[in-house]
Design an enzyme around this catalytic site. Structure first.
Site, PDB file in Angstrom:
ATOM      1  N   GLU A  68      59.260  56.534 -41.299  1.00 45.28           N
ATOM      2  CA  GLU A  68      58.181  55.673 -40.803  1.00 45.28           C
ATOM      3  C   GLU A  68      56.825  56.271 -41.166  1.00 45.28           C
ATOM      4  O   GLU A  68      56.731  57.401 -41.623  1.00 45.28           O
ATOM      5  CB  GLU A  68      58.255  55.516 -39.271  1.00 45.28           C
ATOM      6  N   ARG A 123      58.857  55.576 -26.120  1.00 43.93           N
ATOM      7  CA  ARG A 123      58.100  56.582 -26.860  1.00 43.93           C
ATOM      8  C   ARG A 123      56.989  55.866 -27.610  1.00 43.93           C
ATOM      9  O   ARG A 123      57.014  54.637 -27.779  1.00 43.93           O
ATOM     10  CB  ARG A 123      58.993  57.346 -27.842  1.00 43.93           C
ATOM     11  N   ASN A 147      55.259  54.683 -30.948  1.00 46.93           N
ATOM     12  CA  ASN A 147      55.986  54.177 -32.102  1.00 46.93           C
ATOM     13  C   ASN A 147      55.132  53.984 -33.349  1.00 46.93           C
ATOM     14  O   ASN A 147      55.455  54.503 -34.408  1.00 46.93           O
ATOM     15  CB  ASN A 147      56.654  52.844 -31.737  1.00 46.93           C
ATOM     16  N   ASN A 185      54.453  47.288 -33.133  1.00 49.35           N
ATOM     17  CA  ASN A 185      54.541  47.671 -34.540  1.00 49.35           C
ATOM     18  C   ASN A 185      53.418  47.010 -35.339  1.00 49.35           C
ATOM     19  O   ASN A 185      52.587  46.267 -34.798  1.00 49.35           O
ATOM     20  CB  ASN A 185      55.905  47.235 -35.107  1.00 49.35           C
ATOM     21  N   ASP A 209      58.135  44.756 -39.322  1.00 48.55           N
ATOM     22  CA  ASP A 209      58.042  46.136 -38.860  1.00 48.55           C
ATOM     23  C   ASP A 209      56.640  46.663 -39.208  1.00 48.55           C
ATOM     24  O   ASP A 209      55.649  46.000 -38.956  1.00 48.55           O
ATOM     25  CB  ASP A 209      59.162  46.957 -39.500  1.00 48.55           C
TER      26      ASP A 209
END
Length: 305
Positions: A21, A104, A106, A154, A207
């Protein structure tokens, strides 16, 4: 590999991430940074040599932005941290404030004023209470909740003219936008900008993302095996396929910002899919005609005198 001659996405580093990521081009070092969230590490590719440097983390790291003094501001499982140039924790700016057993940080990046915008994920997809935050202040002392009610925050990106803030909720197939004032950090009401429609054979979900110099939004479609370029008016202009099912985020890099980098994932994927797609988890790249934008940095100091 001469990426100036490559118009299809091809793997460019030997590292195989479980959940790659947050690719970020570092123009000062001439490297492409990215994270592995669940085998926690920061990786740095030097394109000229192909060498990869790895900085191991002691907890899940979802995202980061570069700082002016050569370190990082990072969204991790426990909170927002300042890291030095070797990835070592300097100090925690803010605790997560959500249940770290199931949540968490992200996805995140800085705006042009150096504010760090960062979202969280409800990993169990049970509560739908993930949120978007903004970290600001001369010492990073303020953290305001901007929005909430997501499953997976996201797709954070800003339009080149500073008028729009974009972000997505991946499992709900939606990309949102808000009117944005780059000078003050103020935002307008949330509006749904795009909704992707899943089918039995295509569960493409928006995403991570990046915006190019023409204001087009590039979204990695998780479980869709492709990256799409979307006009400021919300029209899909082009699609770029990958030989893996789960791209996670894209970024522009190289000296001219005309190299598109894409991270991918393999964690949690079926064994038969991974057998067919051995490059899952690799970093991919290709040449693009329209450049990206320089990645803003945080002015927060990650070093001690």
């Amino acid at each position: 590999m001469d990426l100036s001659r490559t118009s299809t996405l091809a793997p460019v580093a030997d590292v195989v991430a479980q959940l790659g990521e947050c690719p970020r081009w570092d123009e000062r070092r001439g490297v492409l940074w990215w994270v592995d969230i669940v085998a926690p590490a920061l990786h740095a590719l030097t394109p000229a040599s192909g060498d990869v440097r790895t900085l191991s983390m002691d907890e899940d790291i979802g995202c980061f932005a570069l700082t002016e003094d050569g370190g990082f501001i990072a969204g991790m499982r426990s909170g927002v941290w300042l890291l030095d140039g070797e990835g070592r924790k300097v100090r925690q700016l803010h605790a997560l404030g959500e249940d770290t057993a199931t949540h968490r940080f992200n996805d995140g990046r800085c705006d042009t004023a150096g504010r760090f915008w960062v979202s969280t994920v409800d990993e169990a997809k049970a509560c739908g209470d993930a949120s978007l935050y903004c970290v600001s202040g001369a010492q990073g002392e303020a953290m305001a909740r901007i929005d909430t009610g997501f499953m997976t925050g996201n797709g954070l990106a800003f339009s080149p003219d500073g008028r729009w803030l974009y972000y997505s909720d991946t499992p709900r197939y939606k990309v949102y936008r808000r009117a944005f004032d780059a000078a003050t950090g103020n935002v307008g009401p949330r509006e749904t900008w795009l909704t992707f429609t899943p089918t039995e054979t295509d569960r493409a979900r928006p995403d991570g993302a990046a915006v190019d110099a023409e204001g087009c939004y590039w979204s990695a479609l998780y479980e869709g095996g492709r990256v799409v370029r979307i006009s400021p008016q919300g029209k899909v202009l082009a699609e770029y396929a990958l030989p893996v099912q789960c791209p996670t985020m894209c970024a522009f890099g190289g000296d001219d910002l005309r190299t598109l980098y894409v991270t991918t994932a393999r964690a949690g994927r079926p064994a038969d899919e991974l057998a067919r797609q051995p490059h899952a988890g690799r970093l991919f790249a290709m040449h693009v005609d329209v450049p990206g934008l320089p990645e803003p940095r945080s002015a927060l100091r990650t070093t001690t005198d």
